[in-house]
Design an enzyme around this catalytic site. Structure first.
Site, mmCIF file in Angstrom:
data_model
loop_
_atom_site.group_PDB
_atom_site.id
_atom_site.type_symbol
_atom_site.label_atom_id
_atom_site.label_comp_id
_atom_site.label_asym_id
_atom_site.label_seq_id
_atom_site.Cartn_x
_atom_site.Cartn_y
_atom_site.Cartn_z
ATOM 1 N N TYR A 258 11.515 20.623 -3.870
ATOM 2 C CA TYR A 258 10.305 20.076 -2.890
ATOM 3 C C TYR A 258 9.247 20.316 -3.826
ATOM 4 O O TYR A 258 8.285 21.076 -3.441
ATOM 5 C CB TYR A 258 10.177 20.785 -1.801
ATOM 6 C CG TYR A 258 9.268 20.420 -0.626
ATOM 7 C CD1 TYR A 258 9.357 19.423 -0.062
ATOM 8 C CD2 TYR A 258 8.424 21.383 -0.015
ATOM 9 C CE1 TYR A 258 8.666 18.992 1.039
ATOM 10 C CE2 TYR A 258 7.391 21.007 0.953
ATOM 11 C CZ TYR A 258 7.806 19.699 1.513
ATOM 12 O OH TYR A 258 6.906 19.217 2.701
ATOM 13 N N GLU B 33 13.835 10.313 -5.560
ATOM 14 C CA GLU B 33 13.744 11.690 -6.340
ATOM 15 C C GLU B 33 14.591 11.120 -7.684
ATOM 16 O O GLU B 33 15.220 10.348 -7.695
ATOM 17 C CB GLU B 33 14.773 12.591 -5.556
ATOM 18 C CG GLU B 33 14.057 12.921 -4.180
ATOM 19 C CD GLU B 33 14.504 14.298 -3.556
ATOM 20 O OE1 GLU B 33 15.269 14.924 -4.393
ATOM 21 O OE2 GLU B 33 14.774 14.119 -2.497
ATOM 22 N N TYR C 196 14.567 21.127 12.049
ATOM 23 C CA TYR C 196 14.240 21.748 10.807
ATOM 24 C C TYR C 196 13.782 23.296 10.859
ATOM 25 O O TYR C 196 13.536 23.901 9.747
ATOM 26 C CB TYR C 196 13.423 20.882 9.796
ATOM 27 C CG TYR C 196 11.762 21.013 10.051
ATOM 28 C CD1 TYR C 196 11.258 20.463 10.968
ATOM 29 C CD2 TYR C 196 11.307 21.537 9.016
ATOM 30 C CE1 TYR C 196 10.052 20.448 11.289
ATOM 31 C CE2 TYR C 196 9.749 21.938 9.457
ATOM 32 C CZ TYR C 196 9.125 21.336 10.149
ATOM 33 O OH TYR C 196 7.897 21.142 10.555
ATOM 34 N N LYS D 177 19.782 15.327 6.409
ATOM 35 C CA LYS D 177 19.856 15.258 4.930
ATOM 36 C C LYS D 177 21.273 15.146 4.388
ATOM 37 O O LYS D 177 21.269 14.544 3.397
ATOM 38 C CB LYS D 177 19.199 16.315 4.393
ATOM 39 C CG LYS D 177 17.782 16.531 4.627
ATOM 40 C CD LYS D 177 16.750 15.432 3.828
ATOM 41 C CE LYS D 177 15.345 15.865 4.241
ATOM 42 N NZ LYS D 177 14.366 15.302 3.124
ATOM 43 N N HIS E 171 3.503 15.016 -2.252
ATOM 44 C CA HIS E 171 4.394 14.805 -1.113
ATOM 45 C C HIS E 171 4.284 16.060 -0.067
ATOM 46 O O HIS E 171 4.260 15.804 0.963
ATOM 47 C CB HIS E 171 5.867 14.797 -1.631
ATOM 48 C CG HIS E 171 7.029 14.669 -0.602
ATOM 49 N ND1 HIS E 171 7.310 13.759 0.283
ATOM 50 C CD2 HIS E 171 7.983 15.584 -0.404
ATOM 51 C CE1 HIS E 171 8.132 14.029 1.045
ATOM 52 N NE2 HIS E 171 8.536 15.039 0.810
ATOM 53 N N ASP F 203 17.657 10.665 -1.565
ATOM 54 C CA ASP F 203 18.036 11.669 -0.802
ATOM 55 C C ASP F 203 18.095 11.117 0.688
ATOM 56 O O ASP F 203 16.847 11.454 1.221
ATOM 57 C CB ASP F 203 17.282 12.916 -0.944
ATOM 58 C CG ASP F 203 17.802 13.930 -0.198
ATOM 59 O OD1 ASP F 203 19.106 13.932 0.224
ATOM 60 O OD2 ASP F 203 17.041 14.880 -0.272
ATOM 61 N N GLU G 13 14.355 8.924 0.032
ATOM 62 C CA GLU G 13 13.398 9.819 -0.500
ATOM 63 C C GLU G 13 13.562 9.479 -2.207
ATOM 64 O O GLU G 13 14.906 9.558 -2.624
ATOM 65 C CB GLU G 13 13.649 11.243 -0.373
ATOM 66 C CG GLU G 13 13.329 11.520 0.959
ATOM 67 C CD GLU G 13 13.146 13.174 1.151
ATOM 68 O OE1 GLU G 13 14.100 13.885 0.688
ATOM 69 O OE2 GLU G 13 12.453 13.501 2.209
#
Ligand code: CA
Length: 429
Positions: free
Chosen positions: A137, A210, A253, A262, A142, A242, A208
């Site tokens: 992360y 990435e 979460y 996820k 972000h 992702d 996402e």
């Protein structure tokens, strides 16, 4: 051990389309199914896939200490295990075989028929058996955007964020190569204003943007990898989407982080671009303040100038590029991520995959997810067909691309293209 593959003036006797991601300076590694239904390890130059298993059997790697079946496998794990010295010897040799000045294979029509494939004759597979998958992360932009939306703009970053490359252990069973469609997940969400959860299709599926790096066996259990050695254990990189279900994520979460939001799917580009190929595109990473603890301090340029972009293509409609970002925005580098991951003695294996985390740039058109681009649904993103999106709709195709560009050379990853299908319907009666 020198590597000679990056010379920008080098030309190949194979045809390479202009602006190809795969000039002779790239030489990525992948696994594909051939026209004869055989799985082999290969590389790519231009729009030609090259069967390394066949090349090895024909004796083209005889001067390199390799086992006979090293390329006749359905994953790259054993080859990656052989280490950086071997990766370089093999890439140097491939570069030599396909050099325009080398007649060895160029003039051997018989051998060319055996080792060369056009892209429509092959089917790309997952390049490695991914044992463990970790997702970081590590983009400050972000993490700040997410913290601003979900917590408090004044304290957007958690207190640990500037000290730790924050990450979590993901799930490798649902990582799929480009071209594999994925289903909208079912799950538990909490409707707005309600205190009772409901079960149903996720209403907020997101990508996402990435990258991910793939490691070799680096350490024994208990042994940390020092930051100055960390890059030696990174084989290469892929693009990584992702997939995320934001409504499921929001409800589940706390306190242990993402779980079912996820792990329903993550998509990767099938060609692993080696760190040696990316070497000419090294740049500095953002200045870190406060200075990290000593085990995370790094010297030199540890980031890479990799342009990244994402298209959304509704079914039967033209694509729209919804964001353009860059790997160099990442606050924590791959070396820091790997040093941190192993500082407690955690063992890393050949074929492990580490996601960067969503890579958002500093401007609103460089964010790495729909959550940020449409700012939690408040700013719908216009598409070229006249429609708008705040998240990904059924039958939309999401395509990530990435490439490095200098004056003379472009080293790219190709793409990872994935269609989002409606919720899975059982065929059982
Ligand atoms: Ca992620």
């Amino acid at each position: 051990m020198p590597f000679k593959t990056n010379d920008p003036t080098k030309k190949t006797w194979l045809s390479v389309p202009e602006n190809s991601d795969f000039p002779i300076q790239n030489i990525p590694f992948g696994v594909f199914l051939t026209r004869d239904d055989i799985i082999t390890i290969g590389t790519r130059i231009g729009d030609h896939a090259i069967d390394l298993g066949a090349l090895h059997q024909l004796g083209y790697f005889k001067d390199i200490p390799l086992t006979d079946d090293i390329f006749l496998q359905d994953t790259l794990n054993d080859f990656i295990s052989d280490g950086k010295k071997t990766w370089r010897l093999v890439r140097n040799r491939i570069s030599e075989i396909f050099d325009s000045n080398n007649p060895e294979l160029k003039t051997n029509e018989e051998h060319k028929k055996i080792v060369l494939f056009t892209l429509d004759e092959i089917e790309m597979q997952l390049p490695v058996q991914i044992g463990d998958y970790t997702d970081f992360y590590s983009s400050k932009e972000h993490a700040t955007n997410i913290g601003t939306m979900f917590r408090d703009p004044k304290n957007a970053l958690m207190p640990n964020w500037l000290h730790i490359p924050v990450g979590y252990h993901g799930r490798s069973s649902s990582i799929v190569p480009s071209g594999t469609a994925v289903h909208r997940p079912m799950g538990q969400t909490l409707p707005k204003g309600s205190d009772t959860p409901v079960y149903g299709p996720s209403k907020v599926v997101d990508f996402e943007l990435e990258t991910a790096f793939i490691t070799t066996d680096a350490n024994v259990l208990g042994e940390p990898i020092p930051i100055e050695e960390a890059e030696d254990y990174i084989f290469g990189m892929v693009l990584f989407n992702d997939w995320s279900a934001r409504d499921i994520q929001k409800w589940e979460y706390v306190p242990l982080g993402p779980f079912l939001a996820k792990n329903f799917a993550s998509s990767i580009s099938p060609w692993i671009v080696t760190m040696d190929a990316l070497e000419p595109f090294r740049v500095s990473s953002p200045k870190q303040n406060p200075e990290p603890l000593p085990y995370l301090r790094q010297k030199g340029n540890k980031s890479f100038d990799i342009h990244l972009e994402v298209d959304i293509t509704p079914e039967g409609q033209p694509p729209t590029t919804v964001t353009r970002s860059n790997f160099k925005y990442m606050y924590w580098t791959m070396a820091q991520q790997l040093a941190h991951h192993t500082v407690n003695g955690c063992k890393v294996n050949s074929g492990d995959m580490m996601g960067s985390g969503t890579i958002s740039g500093p401007t609103a058109d460089s964010y790495g997810s729909m959550l940020e681009l449409a700012w939690q649904g408040t700013k719908p993103v216009p598409l070229n067909d006249g429609s708008t999106r705040t998240s990904i709709q059924d039958n939309d195709t999401v395509t990530l691309r990435g490439y490095c560009q200098s004056e003379n050379v472009r080293i790219g990853f190709g793409e990872v293209r994935t269609k989002l299908l409606p919720v899975f319907q059982s065929k059982k009666k």
